[in-house]
Scaffold this motif. Structure first.
Motif, PDB file in Angstrom:
ATOM      1  N   PRO A 151       0.825  -1.208   0.000  1.00  0.00           N
ATOM      2  CA  PRO A 151       0.000   0.000   0.000  1.00  0.00           C
ATOM      3  C   PRO A 151       0.863   1.262   0.000  1.00  0.00           C
ATOM      4  N   GLN A 152       0.501   2.205  -0.870  1.00  0.00           N
ATOM      5  CA  GLN A 152       1.236   3.463  -0.958  1.00  0.00           C
ATOM      6  C   GLN A 152       0.333   4.674  -0.705  1.00  0.00           C
ATOM      7  N   LEU A 153      -0.832   4.679  -1.356  1.00  0.00           N
ATOM      8  CA  LEU A 153      -1.807   5.741  -1.157  1.00  0.00           C
ATOM      9  C   LEU A 153      -3.141   5.115  -0.773  1.00  0.00           C
ATOM     10  N   MET A 154      -3.815   5.720   0.198  1.00  0.00           N
ATOM     11  CA  MET A 154      -5.105   5.225   0.637  1.00  0.00           C
ATOM     12  C   MET A 154      -6.061   6.400   0.775  1.00  0.00           C
ATOM     13  N   ARG A 155      -7.357   6.091   0.635  1.00  0.00           N
ATOM     14  CA  ARG A 155      -8.360   7.142   0.730  1.00  0.00           C
ATOM     15  C   ARG A 155      -9.667   6.571   1.264  1.00  0.00           C
ATOM     16  N   SER A 156     -10.287   7.313   2.161  1.00  0.00           N
ATOM     17  CA  SER A 156     -11.615   6.946   2.649  1.00  0.00           C
ATOM     18  C   SER A 156     -12.469   8.207   2.702  1.00  0.00           C
ATOM     19  N   ILE A 157     -13.679   8.114   2.176  1.00  0.00           N
ATOM     20  CA  ILE A 157     -14.552   9.279   2.029  1.00  0.00           C
ATOM     21  C   ILE A 157     -15.897   9.028   2.699  1.00  0.00           C
ATOM     22  N   THR A 158     -16.357  10.010   3.450  1.00  0.00           N
ATOM     23  CA  THR A 158     -17.739  10.028   3.944  1.00  0.00           C
ATOM     24  C   THR A 158     -18.324  11.399   3.651  1.00  0.00           C
ATOM     25  N   ARG A 159     -19.260  11.439   2.722  1.00  0.00           N
ATOM     26  CA  ARG A 159     -19.983  12.683   2.431  1.00  0.00           C
ATOM     27  C   ARG A 159     -21.460  12.416   2.668  1.00  0.00           C
ATOM     28  N   ALA A 235      -2.356   8.117   3.828  1.00  0.00           N
ATOM     29  CA  ALA A 235      -3.807   7.992   3.695  1.00  0.00           C
ATOM     30  C   ALA A 235      -4.487   9.323   3.948  1.00  0.00           C
ATOM     31  N   THR A 236      -5.627   9.524   3.291  1.00  0.00           N
ATOM     32  CA  THR A 236      -6.475  10.670   3.588  1.00  0.00           C
ATOM     33  C   THR A 236      -7.874  10.182   3.937  1.00  0.00           C
ATOM     34  N   ALA A 237      -8.438  10.816   4.951  1.00  0.00           N
ATOM     35  CA  ALA A 237      -9.827  10.580   5.341  1.00  0.00           C
ATOM     36  C   ALA A 237     -10.557  11.903   5.186  1.00  0.00           C
ATOM     37  N   GLU A 238     -11.663  11.874   4.474  1.00  0.00           N
ATOM     38  CA  GLU A 238     -12.344  13.115   4.090  1.00  0.00           C
ATOM     39  C   GLU A 238     -13.821  13.027   4.468  1.00  0.00           C
ATOM     40  N   ALA A 239     -14.346  14.116   5.027  1.00  0.00           N
ATOM     41  CA  ALA A 239     -15.769  14.144   5.394  1.00  0.00           C
ATOM     42  C   ALA A 239     -16.378  15.498   5.095  1.00  0.00           C
ATOM     43  N   ASN A 240     -17.671  15.453   4.752  1.00  0.00           N
ATOM     44  CA  ASN A 240     -18.450  16.661   4.524  1.00  0.00           C
ATOM     45  C   ASN A 240     -19.902  16.323   4.822  1.00  0.00           C
ATOM     46  N   PHE A 241     -20.644  17.293   5.370  1.00  0.00           N
ATOM     47  CA  PHE A 241     -22.018  17.038   5.792  1.00  0.00           C
ATOM     48  C   PHE A 241     -23.063  17.486   4.776  1.00  0.00           C
ATOM     49  N   SER A 242     -22.679  17.793   3.535  1.00  0.00           N
ATOM     50  CA  SER A 242     -23.677  18.331   2.618  1.00  0.00           C
ATOM     51  C   SER A 242     -23.402  17.954   1.165  1.00  0.00           C
ATOM     52  N   ALA A 243     -23.472  16.658   0.856  1.00  0.00           N
ATOM     53  CA  ALA A 243     -23.352  16.203  -0.532  1.00  0.00           C
ATOM     54  C   ALA A 243     -24.739  16.242  -1.165  1.00  0.00           C
ATOM     55  N   LEU A 244     -24.994  17.208  -2.015  1.00  0.00           N
ATOM     56  CA  LEU A 244     -26.329  17.375  -2.592  1.00  0.00           C
ATOM     57  C   LEU A 244     -26.712  16.221  -3.504  1.00  0.00           C
ATOM     58  N   TYR A 245     -25.734  15.490  -3.983  1.00  0.00           N
ATOM     59  CA  TYR A 245     -26.018  14.424  -4.952  1.00  0.00           C
ATOM     60  C   TYR A 245     -26.280  13.072  -4.300  1.00  0.00           C
ATOM     61  N   GLY A 246     -26.179  12.964  -2.970  1.00  0.00           N
ATOM     62  CA  GLY A 246     -26.523  11.707  -2.326  1.00  0.00           C
ATOM     63  C   GLY A 246     -25.559  11.322  -1.223  1.00  0.00           C
ATOM     64  N   TYR A 247     -25.579  10.055  -0.866  1.00  0.00           N
ATOM     65  CA  TYR A 247     -24.728   9.514   0.196  1.00  0.00           C
ATOM     66  C   TYR A 247     -23.501   8.899  -0.461  1.00  0.00           C
ATOM     67  N   ASP A 248     -22.342   9.466  -0.179  1.00  0.00           N
ATOM     68  CA  ASP A 248     -21.125   9.119  -0.897  1.00  0.00           C
ATOM     69  C   ASP A 248     -20.096   8.555   0.075  1.00  0.00           C
ATOM     70  N   VAL A 249     -19.920   7.247   0.059  1.00  0.00           N
ATOM     71  CA  VAL A 249     -18.940   6.572   0.915  1.00  0.00           C
ATOM     72  C   VAL A 249     -18.097   5.668   0.037  1.00  0.00           C
ATOM     73  N   ARG A 250     -16.780   5.892   0.071  1.00  0.00           N
ATOM     74  CA  ARG A 250     -15.876   5.091  -0.760  1.00  0.00           C
ATOM     75  C   ARG A 250     -14.571   4.828  -0.026  1.00  0.00           C
ATOM     76  N   GLY A 251     -13.894   3.768  -0.429  1.00  0.00           N
ATOM     77  CA  GLY A 251     -12.565   3.464   0.089  1.00  0.00           C
ATOM     78  C   GLY A 251     -11.667   3.053  -1.060  1.00  0.00           C
ATOM     79  N   GLU A 252     -10.385   3.364  -0.943  1.00  0.00           N
ATOM     80  CA  GLU A 252      -9.447   3.071  -2.035  1.00  0.00           C
ATOM     81  C   GLU A 252      -8.070   2.757  -1.459  1.00  0.00           C
ATOM     82  N   VAL A 253      -7.446   1.709  -1.988  1.00  0.00           N
ATOM     83  CA  VAL A 253      -6.056   1.402  -1.648  1.00  0.00           C
ATOM     84  C   VAL A 253      -5.286   1.267  -2.954  1.00  0.00           C
ATOM     85  N   PHE A 254      -4.281   2.116  -3.131  1.00  0.00           N
ATOM     86  CA  PHE A 254      -3.402   2.088  -4.309  1.00  0.00           C
ATOM     87  C   PHE A 254      -2.038   1.580  -3.846  1.00  0.00           C
TER      88      PHE A 254
END
Length: 344
Positions: A151-159, A235-254
């Motif tokens: 693993p080199q780059l990782m990402r987890s998103i909660t919008r 790794a980056t973990a990202e969050a936001n409380f106002s995604a107008l396009y829906g519920y966006d949860v993703r994870g990525e390992v590069f």
């Protein structure tokens, strides 16, 4: 002992009749094979009565529920501030414990919860639902099998879903919610998708961008947390409380050999094409995206109570994620990177 689908029935009490408690009640009553919802407790007696009545359970006080010898296990879905006390009380009553995240709000609290369940000899499982979603499980299996190399780059998103008018409940969002109650999922996911590695440093940037008028009250509605691991992964973990396009949860390992991605935004594979272009419906809630995961985590807990398995998510797992959350909070307050060794 009664059986259901060939499984010994595990009788469960639920503490907490809010939104997430209602979801767990429905699953225990209707969807988790071998589980029975016996009683529901909540400080708001009318809420406990209403929820219990929907599923043939009985409304109860917390102490009454814990003292019931016919209840094998307790599912805690109360407000986060009450989790540690309830875990300790349930353990003292000899009940197996399942607790929503975060299991506690401080390291001292989670240590008391872990110690209490260990002293009582009862199982303790924590509700990090992404670990039970099929796509996130597949991602973890791919990493474990060496499919992405190192693993080199990782990402987890909660919008979380938003509304055009802005954050409607901004005044009710407690300080530090974005770290201890939202990004806590992402911190656990990144730890889980980088098995064997330990976080060493955390750096945070956060602000109130959706509802800046509440920033002085402690609201943070947007955040990015960078985590450096001892195996070199960033790794980056990202969050936001106002995604107008829906519920966006993703994870990525590069990694050195490839990449694996989990999570999805469309709620259906159907795509509508018309004169303005193409359109696809998106997920709008955690209940929609993680429907099967919510069932699976409680089914697995029932297996733990039966003695057929160890807790798949432990109090120690919850502690590791909480440590990152606390480091992120310190980083935000002090505007600097924080070494995990500082958070004990």
């Amino acid at each position: 002992m009664r059986s259901d689908h060939g499984l010994a029935v595990v009788r469960m009490g639920l503490v907490g009749a809010g939104r997430i408690g209602a979801l767990h009640a429905r699953n225990l009553a209707r969807h988790v094979a071998g589980a029975e919802l016996v009683a529901v407790a909540d400080p708001r007696r009318e809420a406990a009565e209403e929820l219990a009545g929907q599923y043939g359970a009985r409304p109860s006080e917390v102490d009454e529920l814990l003292a019931d010898p016919e209840i094998d296990a307790v599912v805690i879905a109360s407000i986060a501030a009450a989790h540690q006390e309830l875990v300790v009380k349930a353990a003292g009553a000899g009940k197996a414990v399942w607790c929503e995240k975060p299991a506690s709000l401080t390291l001292e609290q989670i240590d008391r919860a872990i110690a209490a369940t260990a002293a009582a000899g009862v199982p303790f499982q924590v509700g990090f639902n992404r670990r039970f979603a099929a796509d996130f499980r597949a991602a973890r299996a791919t990493v474990e099998a060496g499919g992405i190399g190192t693993p080199q780059l990782m990402r987890s998103i909660t919008r979380d879903p938003g509304w055009p008018a802005g954050l409607s409940n901004a005044a009710g969002v407690r300080p530090w919610t974005i770290f201890r109650e939202t990004l806590i999922h992402d911190f656990d996911t990144l730890l889980w998708l980088n098995p064997g590695a330990e976080p060493v440093e955390v750096y945070t940037r956060a602000d109130a961008l959706i509802a800046p008028e509440y920033k002085a009250d402690g609201l943070l509605d947007t955040a990015v947390v960078m985590i450096t691991f001892d195996n070199g992964a960033i790794a980056t973990a990202e969050a936001n409380f106002s995604a107008l396009y829906g519920y966006d949860v993703r994870g990525e390992v590069f990694g050195s050999k490839g990449m694996v991605v989990a999570g999805r935004l469309p709620s259906t594979a159907a795509v509508h094409y018309d004169a303005t272009g193409s359109h696809q419906r998106t997920l709008r809630s955690d209940e929609e995206m993680f429907r099967d995961a919510y069932v699976q985590e409680l089914f697995d807990f029932a297996e733990v109570v039966r003695g057929n398995a160890e807790p798949p998510v432990t109090g120690e797992d919850a502690r590791r994620a909480l440590r990152i959350a606390l480091a992120a909070m310190t980083s935000h307050e002090q505007h600097r990177p924080v070494r995990l060794g500082e958070v004990r």
